[in-house]
Design an enzyme around this catalytic site. Structure first.
Site: not given
Length: 531
Positions: A287, A351, A405
């Site tokens: 990430e 995301k 994440c």
């Protein structure tokens, strides 16, 4: 033993609160990195005994009558969450001059808020309390519902759901593919609470028998599942390289370090495979591994094309900028890019589920006026969430379901579209939390997502734990925390789903209804009379 149980029941005031707090904290031992499965048996036995003695004034209103039970559940939850997520404070120390003031809010405040779920669960269970097996059934249902609610209320934070304490290893994760996390949490509370039946007569034998049966079924199904023939690899010719550069978080925030960080990733990408190994076809970076806006830095894309060999594909976590219109600041997204050997971006996914106070600031107009900023967002205004999740389809290759994440801790984030993909792809940067239980807890929860969906997991983490996990939750190949390097591995195959996710939701509702029925009938004395 009965004298000791009676003494615990009769505790009051600060002594009752202290025992509840310590019981909750002790249950954390079942979570990674320790995984002591026996710990919650003592914790929940103590919780039931404390609730036995937490009866309110029957003549008082419902709130005052429920307060003693709520207090016991809250103190239990406070101990559990304080012991389980204290490490969140480490993220505030990366930029201590700006965020250290918020340390008490993260370390103490968040556990205090999350403990409300367990307080309400305890109060709800105590409202239909009985003398025997019915009380642990009511506690199981109440905690199961509390954990389900914790998964989505206020954006959700299902970290360290009780069900994970019952799944410390792949053998014990297999049931999640049939039941799902919410049902596992409900049944786990029932089983963990069952030892309290030793101190009671009502429903002792059927309650203990059912608990033992559930444990045997949990373990037996795991043994059976792991003994089945493993599915063949998705493509035995495709090699995936996971890059774990172990970049200190403070360095990632230092502008002068950006070029060196980028070159470090490129060096690990270009490294020769182990002796006799095939060159990787797909390289995965963690990430936000690209330390600048790629679309604004053509030289960086050129350097990537120089390093990638013919046919190689790079998947990299990066910040993506998007023009929001005339006179408006750009929007920023926490993203994953797919880059081919010519340095062209051929795919991207943003995301969807952002971390509140980490990647964006809730009530931004209000809180920013007090000088508050999102911790992990390196740009004004923080990140923007994607409206929908885009799958990553590689040129001439597999399709991956991206989870950036902590998206990997949400079972509901994995939609039906995942079943048609080759793997779950989780890129993360747990360097924020240092070598604490956090990265180990995060990894376990990502493992369970693979089992729930019958899909292998590709996980690249900046500081670890990076791994290739098969569809049964077993680590095919991995790098330990803070182990700098890379690993080359073959993508495992998929497993057929035993129970579809939609059906698991109905299983949870059915289990909650059955538990509630047992609790109410036991309370009425219709069943489970004294043995």
């Amino acid at each position: 033993m009965e004298v000791l149980a009676g003494s615990i029941m009769l505790l009051s005031g600060w002594r009752r609160a202290l025992v509840a707090f310590l019981a909750g904290a002790f249950a954390v031992l079942a979570l990674p990195p320790l995984g002591i499965f026996a710990a919650p048996f003592l914790s929940f036995t103590l919780l039931v005994l404390l609730l036995d003695g937490a009866s309110g004034n029957p003549d008082a209103g419902i709130v005052r009558r429920s307060f003693p039970a709520f207090a016991v559940g809250w103190w239990f939850g406070f101990g559990y969450f304080l012991g389980g997520i204290w490490w969140l404070g480490n993220a505030l120390l990366v930029e201590a001059d700006e965020f250290a003031w918020a340390l008490p809010l993260a370390v103490v405040g968040l556990p205090a808020v999350l403990a409300v779920y367990y307080g309400l669960a305890a109060a709800g269970a105590r409202s239909i309390w009985s003398d025997g097996m019915g009380r642990i059934a009511s506690l199981a249902v109440a905690f199961g519902i509390a954990e389900w609610l914790r998964g989505f209320l206020l954006t959700g934070f299902p970290w360290n759901a009780i069900g994970y304490a019952a799944m410390p290893m792949p053998l014990m994760m297999q049931s999640s593919g049939v039941l799902g996390l919410s049902s596992i949490s409900l049944l786990a509370v029932f089983v963990f609470s069952a030892p309290v039946l030793i101190f009671t007569r009502k429903g002792r034998l059927p309650g203990l028998f059912l608990a033992v049966l559930l444990v045997c079924a949990h373990l037996g199904y795991g043994v059976w599942r792991l003994q089945q023939p493993a599915p063949p690899p998705a493509d035995s010719q495709t090699v995936v390289r996971l890059v774990q550069p172990v970049i200190d978080q403070a360095a990632k925030l230092d502008d002068s370090e950006r070029t060196g960080i980028f070159e470090e990733h490129l060096a690990l990408t270009a490294a020769a495979p182990p002796e006799g190994g095939k060159r990787p076809d797909i390289i995965v970076w963690p990430e936000t591994s690209v330390p600048f806006i790629l679309t604004e830095n053509p030289d960086a894309l050129l350097r990537i094309s120089d390093v990638l060999q013919d046919g190689q594909i790079l998947i990299a976590g990066a910040v993506r900028a998007e023009n929001a219109g005339a006179g408006l600041p750009p929007r920023y997204y926490n993203s994953i890019y797919v880059i081919d050997d010519r340095g062209q971006i051929v795919g991207a996914s943003d995301k969807v589920h952002l971390v509140p106070f980490g990647e964006y600031l809730p009530f931004e107009n209000l809180l920013s006026s007090f000088g508050l900023n999102a911790i992990a967002a390196a740009m004004p205004g923080g990140f923007s969430p994607a409206v929908t999740r885009s799958l990553l389809t590689l040129p001439g290759g597999p399709t991956f379901y991206p989870l950036i994440c902590y998206e990997a801790i949400f079972p509901q984030e994995i939609g039906d579209g995942a079943l048609a993909t080759s793997a779950l792809l989780n890129v993360t940067n747990d360097a924020w939390f240092g070598n604490t239980p956090g990265p180990y807890q995060h990894f376990q929860q990502a493992q369970v997502r693979a089992v729930e969906n019958g899909i292998p997991l590709i996980r690249a983490a900046n500081s670890g734990i990076s791994a290739m996990v098969d569809a049964r939750g077993a680590v095919v190949s991995g790098l330990s925390y803070n182990e700098k390097g890379f690993l080359d591995t073959i993508l495992p195959g998929k497993e057929p789903l035993m129970v579809a996710p939609a059906q698991r939701r109905w299983i949870f509702r059915l289990l909650a209804l059955l538990g509630l029925t047992v609790a109410l009938t036991s309370r009425s004395g219709f069943i489970f009379r004294d043995n």
